[in-house]
Design a protein around this motif. Structure first.
Motif, PDB file in Angstrom:
ATOM      1  N   LEU A 217     -11.855   2.649  -2.134  1.00 36.50           N
ATOM      2  CA  LEU A 217     -10.878   3.504  -1.463  1.00 36.50           C
ATOM      3  C   LEU A 217      -9.880   2.673  -0.663  1.00 36.50           C
ATOM      4  O   LEU A 217      -8.685   2.999  -0.618  1.00 36.50           O
ATOM      5  CB  LEU A 217     -11.592   4.502  -0.549  1.00 36.50           C
ATOM      6  CG  LEU A 217     -12.390   5.578  -1.271  1.00 36.50           C
ATOM      7  CD1 LEU A 217     -13.159   6.424  -0.258  1.00 36.50           C
ATOM      8  CD2 LEU A 217     -11.498   6.453  -2.114  1.00 36.50           C
ATOM      9  N   LEU A 218     -10.335   1.609  -0.051  1.00 32.07           N
ATOM     10  CA  LEU A 218      -9.437   0.709   0.668  1.00 32.07           C
ATOM     11  C   LEU A 218      -8.435   0.073  -0.298  1.00 32.07           C
ATOM     12  O   LEU A 218      -7.246  -0.050   0.022  1.00 32.07           O
ATOM     13  CB  LEU A 218     -10.253  -0.366   1.386  1.00 32.07           C
ATOM     14  CG  LEU A 218      -9.509  -1.278   2.337  1.00 32.07           C
ATOM     15  CD1 LEU A 218      -8.923  -0.473   3.493  1.00 32.07           C
ATOM     16  CD2 LEU A 218     -10.447  -2.346   2.874  1.00 32.07           C
ATOM     17  N   LEU A 219      -8.896  -0.289  -1.483  1.00 32.45           N
ATOM     18  CA  LEU A 219      -8.003  -0.827  -2.512  1.00 32.45           C
ATOM     19  C   LEU A 219      -6.960   0.203  -2.923  1.00 32.45           C
ATOM     20  O   LEU A 219      -5.767  -0.114  -3.057  1.00 32.45           O
ATOM     21  CB  LEU A 219      -8.816  -1.273  -3.726  1.00 32.45           C
ATOM     22  CG  LEU A 219      -8.027  -1.727  -4.950  1.00 32.45           C
ATOM     23  CD1 LEU A 219      -7.297  -3.030  -4.654  1.00 32.45           C
ATOM     24  CD2 LEU A 219      -8.930  -1.877  -6.145  1.00 32.45           C
ATOM     25  N   LEU A 220      -7.372   1.467  -3.106  1.00 33.66           N
ATOM     26  CA  LEU A 220      -6.429   2.516  -3.484  1.00 33.66           C
ATOM     27  C   LEU A 220      -5.367   2.735  -2.414  1.00 33.66           C
ATOM     28  O   LEU A 220      -4.183   2.883  -2.724  1.00 33.66           O
ATOM     29  CB  LEU A 220      -7.176   3.818  -3.748  1.00 33.66           C
ATOM     30  CG  LEU A 220      -7.982   3.881  -5.042  1.00 33.66           C
ATOM     31  CD1 LEU A 220      -8.716   5.217  -5.124  1.00 33.66           C
ATOM     32  CD2 LEU A 220      -7.081   3.723  -6.237  1.00 33.66           C
ATOM     33  N   VAL A 221      -5.773   2.755  -1.160  1.00 32.39           N
ATOM     34  CA  VAL A 221      -4.814   2.942  -0.067  1.00 32.39           C
ATOM     35  C   VAL A 221      -3.834   1.777  -0.019  1.00 32.39           C
ATOM     36  O   VAL A 221      -2.619   1.970   0.137  1.00 32.39           O
ATOM     37  CB  VAL A 221      -5.552   3.106   1.276  1.00 32.39           C
ATOM     38  CG1 VAL A 221      -4.587   3.050   2.449  1.00 32.39           C
ATOM     39  CG2 VAL A 221      -6.326   4.408   1.295  1.00 32.39           C
ATOM     40  N   THR A 222      -4.340   0.569  -0.190  1.00 30.28           N
ATOM     41  CA  THR A 222      -3.468  -0.614  -0.187  1.00 30.28           C
ATOM     42  C   THR A 222      -2.462  -0.555  -1.333  1.00 30.28           C
ATOM     43  O   THR A 222      -1.274  -0.848  -1.150  1.00 30.28           O
ATOM     44  CB  THR A 222      -4.318  -1.896  -0.311  1.00 30.28           C
ATOM     45  OG1 THR A 222      -5.275  -1.918   0.752  1.00 30.28           O
ATOM     46  CG2 THR A 222      -3.465  -3.133  -0.238  1.00 30.28           C
ATOM     47  N   LEU A 223      -2.921  -0.149  -2.507  1.00 33.13           N
ATOM     48  CA  LEU A 223      -2.011  -0.034  -3.647  1.00 33.13           C
ATOM     49  C   LEU A 223      -0.968   1.060  -3.434  1.00 33.13           C
ATOM     50  O   LEU A 223       0.185   0.917  -3.866  1.00 33.13           O
ATOM     51  CB  LEU A 223      -2.803   0.227  -4.926  1.00 33.13           C
ATOM     52  CG  LEU A 223      -3.638  -0.941  -5.438  1.00 33.13           C
ATOM     53  CD1 LEU A 223      -4.467  -0.522  -6.637  1.00 33.13           C
ATOM     54  CD2 LEU A 223      -2.753  -2.123  -5.774  1.00 33.13           C
ATOM     55  N   MET A 224      -1.352   2.143  -2.763  1.00 36.85           N
ATOM     56  CA  MET A 224      -0.374   3.199  -2.482  1.00 36.85           C
ATOM     57  C   MET A 224       0.711   2.713  -1.533  1.00 36.85           C
ATOM     58  O   MET A 224       1.897   3.010  -1.712  1.00 36.85           O
ATOM     59  CB  MET A 224      -1.081   4.430  -1.901  1.00 36.85           C
ATOM     60  CG  MET A 224      -1.837   5.218  -2.942  1.00 36.85           C
ATOM     61  SD  MET A 224      -2.783   6.630  -2.331  1.00 36.85           S
ATOM     62  CE  MET A 224      -1.802   7.270  -1.019  1.00 36.85           C
TER      63      MET A 224
ATOM     64  N   ALA B  45       4.664   2.368  -2.416  1.00 38.16           N
ATOM     65  CA  ALA B  45       5.703   2.962  -1.572  1.00 38.16           C
ATOM     66  C   ALA B  45       6.737   1.913  -1.180  1.00 38.16           C
ATOM     67  O   ALA B  45       7.943   2.198  -1.165  1.00 38.16           O
ATOM     68  CB  ALA B  45       5.070   3.586  -0.335  1.00 38.16           C
ATOM     69  N   ALA B  46       6.285   0.712  -0.868  1.00 37.00           N
ATOM     70  CA  ALA B  46       7.219  -0.355  -0.503  1.00 37.00           C
ATOM     71  C   ALA B  46       8.101  -0.736  -1.690  1.00 37.00           C
ATOM     72  O   ALA B  46       9.307  -0.963  -1.535  1.00 37.00           O
ATOM     73  CB  ALA B  46       6.448  -1.574  -0.004  1.00 37.00           C
ATOM     74  N   ILE B  47       7.516  -0.781  -2.877  1.00 42.63           N
ATOM     75  CA  ILE B  47       8.293  -1.114  -4.082  1.00 42.63           C
ATOM     76  C   ILE B  47       9.325  -0.030  -4.364  1.00 42.63           C
ATOM     77  O   ILE B  47      10.488  -0.319  -4.662  1.00 42.63           O
ATOM     78  CB  ILE B  47       7.354  -1.313  -5.284  1.00 42.63           C
ATOM     79  CG1 ILE B  47       6.528  -2.577  -5.091  1.00 42.63           C
ATOM     80  CG2 ILE B  47       8.132  -1.379  -6.586  1.00 42.63           C
ATOM     81  CD1 ILE B  47       5.392  -2.727  -6.093  1.00 42.63           C
ATOM     82  N   PHE B  48       8.914   1.237  -4.259  1.00 44.54           N
ATOM     83  CA  PHE B  48       9.856   2.330  -4.491  1.00 44.54           C
ATOM     84  C   PHE B  48      10.981   2.323  -3.464  1.00 44.54           C
ATOM     85  O   PHE B  48      12.132   2.604  -3.788  1.00 44.54           O
ATOM     86  CB  PHE B  48       9.141   3.666  -4.472  1.00 44.54           C
ATOM     87  CG  PHE B  48       8.341   3.965  -5.717  1.00 44.54           C
ATOM     88  CD1 PHE B  48       8.424   3.158  -6.829  1.00 44.54           C
ATOM     89  CD2 PHE B  48       7.511   5.053  -5.769  1.00 44.54           C
ATOM     90  CE1 PHE B  48       7.696   3.427  -7.977  1.00 44.54           C
ATOM     91  CE2 PHE B  48       6.771   5.342  -6.906  1.00 44.54           C
ATOM     92  CZ  PHE B  48       6.868   4.524  -8.018  1.00 44.54           C
TER      93      PHE B  48
END
Length: 65
Positions: free
Chosen positions: A20-27, A31-34
């Motif tokens: 879950l920590l990995l998923l939050v980090t990827l989100m 968001a930063a990329i977008f």
């Protein structure tokens, strides 16, 4: 036997937490990329909403007969 159960529980819950920590980090990264690319989720043309409503109404009418 109880120690083995607690050990298995600890390993399982740790792996779920890390996933879950990995998923939050990827989100946050996405968001930063977008934001960097200027991608937005807002509709540029308000007429698109009307077209979507008309298409939905037609689909419901065709489905219900």
């Amino acid at each position: 036997m109880i120690v083995e159960g607690l050990e298995l529980t600890l390993i399982g819950m740790s792996s779920v937490f890390l996933f879950l920590l990995l998923l939050v980090t990827l989100m946050y990264a996405q968001a930063a990329i977008f934001k960097y690319l200027g991608v937005s989720d807002e509709s540029a043309d308000p007429a698109n909403e009307d077209e979507a409503l008309i298409a939905a109404a037609i689909a419901v009418k065709l489905k219900n007969g």
